[in-house]
Design a protein around this motif. Structure first.
Motif, PDB file in Angstrom:
ATOM      1  N   GLY A  27       0.799  -1.235   0.000  1.00 14.07           N
ATOM      2  CA  GLY A  27       0.000   0.000   0.000  1.00 14.07           C
ATOM      3  C   GLY A  27       0.815   1.259   0.000  1.00 14.07           C
ATOM      4  N   ASN A  28       1.911   1.280   0.747  1.00 12.23           N
ATOM      5  CA  ASN A  28       2.827   2.420   0.756  1.00 12.23           C
ATOM      6  C   ASN A  28       4.131   2.002   1.427  1.00 12.23           C
ATOM      7  N   ALA A  29       5.119   2.900   1.394  1.00 12.02           N
ATOM      8  CA  ALA A  29       6.445   2.550   1.921  1.00 12.02           C
ATOM      9  C   ALA A  29       6.438   2.391   3.437  1.00 12.02           C
ATOM     10  N   GLU A  30       5.636   3.184   4.125  1.00  7.77           N
ATOM     11  CA  GLU A  30       5.585   3.085   5.590  1.00  7.77           C
ATOM     12  C   GLU A  30       5.134   1.692   6.012  1.00  7.77           C
ATOM     13  N   ASN A  31       4.157   1.157   5.324  1.00  2.16           N
ATOM     14  CA  ASN A  31       3.657  -0.172   5.668  1.00  2.16           C
ATOM     15  C   ASN A  31       4.713  -1.256   5.476  1.00  2.16           C
ATOM     16  N   ILE A  32       5.590  -1.046   4.505  1.00  2.00           N
ATOM     17  CA  ILE A  32       6.665  -2.024   4.264  1.00  2.00           C
ATOM     18  C   ILE A  32       7.562  -2.125   5.490  1.00  2.00           C
ATOM     19  N   PHE A  33       7.923  -0.962   6.047  1.00  2.00           N
ATOM     20  CA  PHE A  33       8.848  -0.954   7.184  1.00  2.00           C
ATOM     21  C   PHE A  33       8.157  -1.300   8.500  1.00  2.00           C
ATOM     22  N   LYS A  34       6.862  -1.084   8.566  1.00  2.00           N
ATOM     23  CA  LYS A  34       6.137  -1.411   9.794  1.00  2.00           C
ATOM     24  C   LYS A  34       5.643  -2.851   9.810  1.00  2.00           C
ATOM     25  N   ALA A  35       5.750  -3.521   8.655  1.00  3.21           N
ATOM     26  CA  ALA A  35       5.382  -4.942   8.611  1.00  3.21           C
ATOM     27  C   ALA A  35       6.426  -5.753   9.373  1.00  3.21           C
ATOM     28  N   SER A  36       6.049  -6.936   9.797  1.00  2.00           N
ATOM     29  CA  SER A  36       6.997  -7.807  10.504  1.00  2.00           C
ATOM     30  C   SER A  36       7.953  -8.451   9.503  1.00  2.00           C
ATOM     31  N   ASP A  37       9.050  -8.976  10.028  1.00  3.62           N
ATOM     32  CA  ASP A  37       9.994  -9.688   9.168  1.00  3.62           C
ATOM     33  C   ASP A  37       9.282 -10.823   8.433  1.00  3.62           C
ATOM     34  N   LYS A  38       8.389 -11.505   9.147  1.00  3.96           N
ATOM     35  CA  LYS A  38       7.662 -12.632   8.561  1.00  3.96           C
ATOM     36  C   LYS A  38       6.756 -12.171   7.425  1.00  3.96           C
ATOM     37  N   GLU A  39       6.050 -11.059   7.642  1.00  2.00           N
ATOM     38  CA  GLU A  39       5.131 -10.542   6.622  1.00  2.00           C
ATOM     39  C   GLU A  39       5.885 -10.136   5.353  1.00  2.00           C
ATOM     40  N   ARG A  40       7.040  -9.509   5.541  1.00  2.00           N
ATOM     41  CA  ARG A  40       7.828  -9.112   4.372  1.00  2.00           C
ATOM     42  C   ARG A  40       8.342 -10.341   3.632  1.00  2.00           C
ATOM     43  N   ALA A  41       8.792 -11.325   4.370  1.00  2.00           N
ATOM     44  CA  ALA A  41       9.312 -12.539   3.737  1.00  2.00           C
ATOM     45  C   ALA A  41       8.202 -13.303   3.020  1.00  2.00           C
ATOM     46  N   GLU A  42       7.033 -13.387   3.653  1.00  2.00           N
ATOM     47  CA  GLU A  42       5.921 -14.143   3.066  1.00  2.00           C
ATOM     48  C   GLU A  42       5.319 -13.469   1.837  1.00  2.00           C
ATOM     49  N   SER A  43       5.634 -12.201   1.639  1.00  2.00           N
ATOM     50  CA  SER A  43       5.130 -11.507   0.444  1.00  2.00           C
ATOM     51  C   SER A  43       5.736 -12.100  -0.824  1.00  2.00           C
ATOM     52  N   GLY A  44       6.920 -12.714  -0.677  1.00  2.00           N
ATOM     53  CA  GLY A  44       7.599 -13.314  -1.824  1.00  2.00           C
ATOM     54  C   GLY A  44       8.188 -12.305  -2.784  1.00  2.00           C
ATOM     55  N   ILE A  45       8.271 -11.056  -2.376  1.00  2.00           N
ATOM     56  CA  ILE A  45       8.738  -9.989  -3.271  1.00  2.00           C
ATOM     57  C   ILE A  45      10.250  -9.802  -3.192  1.00  2.00           C
ATOM     58  N   PHE A  46      10.798  -9.831  -1.979  1.00  2.00           N
ATOM     59  CA  PHE A  46      12.182  -9.428  -1.763  1.00  2.00           C
ATOM     60  C   PHE A  46      13.152 -10.607  -1.751  1.00  2.00           C
ATOM     61  N   THR A  47      14.401 -10.298  -2.141  1.00  2.00           N
ATOM     62  CA  THR A  47      15.465 -11.287  -1.987  1.00  2.00           C
ATOM     63  C   THR A  47      15.905 -11.297  -0.519  1.00  2.00           C
ATOM     64  N   LYS A  48      16.706 -12.287  -0.144  1.00  2.00           N
ATOM     65  CA  LYS A  48      17.191 -12.369   1.235  1.00  2.00           C
ATOM     66  C   LYS A  48      18.022 -11.140   1.605  1.00  2.00           C
ATOM     67  N   ASN A  49      18.863 -10.696   0.683  1.00  2.00           N
ATOM     68  CA  ASN A  49      19.684  -9.516   0.956  1.00  2.00           C
ATOM     69  C   ASN A  49      18.830  -8.266   1.100  1.00  2.00           C
ATOM     70  N   GLU A  50      17.788  -8.164   0.296  1.00  2.00           N
ATOM     71  CA  GLU A  50      16.899  -6.999   0.392  1.00  2.00           C
ATOM     72  C   GLU A  50      16.126  -7.006   1.703  1.00  2.00           C
ATOM     73  N   LEU A  51      15.688  -8.170   2.118  1.00  2.00           N
ATOM     74  CA  LEU A  51      14.997  -8.272   3.416  1.00  2.00           C
ATOM     75  C   LEU A  51      15.911  -7.811   4.551  1.00  2.00           C
ATOM     76  N   LEU A  52      17.183  -8.179   4.461  1.00  2.00           N
ATOM     77  CA  LEU A  52      18.142  -7.781   5.491  1.00  2.00           C
ATOM     78  C   LEU A  52      18.382  -6.273   5.463  1.00  2.00           C
ATOM     79  N   ARG A  53      18.504  -5.717   4.248  1.00  2.00           N
ATOM     80  CA  ARG A  53      18.736  -4.268   4.147  1.00  2.00           C
ATOM     81  C   ARG A  53      17.526  -3.471   4.645  1.00  2.00           C
ATOM     82  N   ILE A  54      16.333  -3.955   4.353  1.00  2.00           N
ATOM     83  CA  ILE A  54      15.128  -3.277   4.842  1.00  2.00           C
ATOM     84  C   ILE A  54      15.079  -3.339   6.369  1.00  2.00           C
ATOM     85  N   LYS A  55      15.391  -4.502   6.917  1.00  2.00           N
ATOM     86  CA  LYS A  55      15.363  -4.668   8.374  1.00  2.00           C
ATOM     87  C   LYS A  55      16.374  -3.754   9.060  1.00  2.00           C
TER      88      LYS A  55
END
Length: 291
Positions: A27-55
């Motif tokens: 929905g927006n960038a704020e929601n990406i960062f406020k989502a949990s690690d699990k929610e971001r991973a389960e989206s299937g959008i990001f690579t492992k390195n991207e998930l780490l950089r976002i975190k």
């Protein structure tokens, strides 16, 4: 809210096809960062390195960039904003945000032409770039180019001479010290149109940043005009993006079809690009296409 888009830009980098997917999914960038690690991973959008950089992304760095933009008169336009060009938002790798100095042209309602060619352009090519830009600007079109020496500079100068609107899409940050020879031109463009970049203000130029930048130039324009192109010319990258985006590609016929200097133009013409001998040819073709 804007700082989250800056953070996303830092985390994913320019030209990342997953930025748009993530913004539409969450929905927006704020929601990406406020989502949990699990929610971001389960989206299937990001690579492992991207998930780490976002975190590991820090809001402080984004707020510092936001403040620096305010101090230097740089606006930030985020994907989804009402003034984010629709014609740019529809490409798969649309930028998460744009840094803009000056006044953003109305790309969705006023047609723009992208003019590209080499830095080491011939005198005839430079004259053609200047003349075509000037005459198309006089017709009401916005002139888009990349601000490099040679063909790009001639195109911006032609539009400025016509008191027209021109947009310079940078392959580095707006506050970068790249190509100081053209600092005066960039200042003039920012007053009559704008400077645009998806890179943070001080991000340096490299041979990787310019090809990524080219997709924005073609997306903002209804057509791309290739003035000159060798077989490895960056202009061919812009022309390819334009064709993939469903835009018309025009080519100035080469002076010598047997010269390697114009091999890129010949290749484009063989692939179906439209010959343009004058600005009238471009305007006629575009008007005919509307009918």
């Amino acid at each position: 809210m804007t700082e989250y888009y800056i953070r996303l830009g830092y985390a994913l980098g320019a030209g990342n096809i997953r930025a748009k997917r993530a913004l539409e999914y969450f929905g927006n960038a704020e929601n990406i960062f406020k989502a949990s690690d699990k929610e971001r991973a389960e989206s299937g959008i990001f690579t492992k390195n991207e998930l780490l950089r976002i975190k590991n992304s820090q809001n402080a760095a984004a707020l510092e960039t936001l403040e620096e933009c305010k101090e230097n008169g740089i606006d930030i336009i985020c994907y989804g904003d009402k003034n984010y060009p629709y014609c740019l938002s529809v490409i798969d790798d649309a930028p998460a945000l744009l840094y803009v100095k000056g006044t953003m042209p109305d790309f969705d309602n006023i047609p723009a032409v992208c003019i590209v060619g080499p830095r080491k352009v011939t005198e005839k090519g430079k004259m053609a770039s200047y003349s075509i830009a000037r005459r198309l600007a006089l017709s009401g079109m916005t002139v888009v180019s990349g601000g490099a020496l040679g063909c790009d500079s001639a195109a911006h100068s032609g539009a400025l001479k016509a008191d027209g609107i021109t947009a310079l899409v940078m392959g580095c940050g707006i506050l970068s010290d790249y190509l100081q020879e053209n600092a005066g031109l960039r200042e003039s463009v920012s007053r009559s149109g704008c400077l645009i970049s998806e890179y943070p203000p001080h991000y340096g130029a490299s041979r990787y940043t310019f090809p990524v930048r080219n997709r924005i130039m073609s997306a903002l324009s209804v057509c791309t005009v290739v003035i000159e192109a060798g077989v490895k010319s960056g202009a061919l990258i812009t022309a390819r993006h334009a064709a993939e985006q469903g835009k018309d590609v025009f080519v100035i016929p080469p002076h010598d079809i047997f010269s390697e200097k114009y091999a890129g133009q010949c290749a484009l013409l063989r692939d179906g690009a439209v010959e343009a001998y004058s600005p009238k040819d471009i305007l006629y073709f575009l008007n005919k296409a509307k009918m």
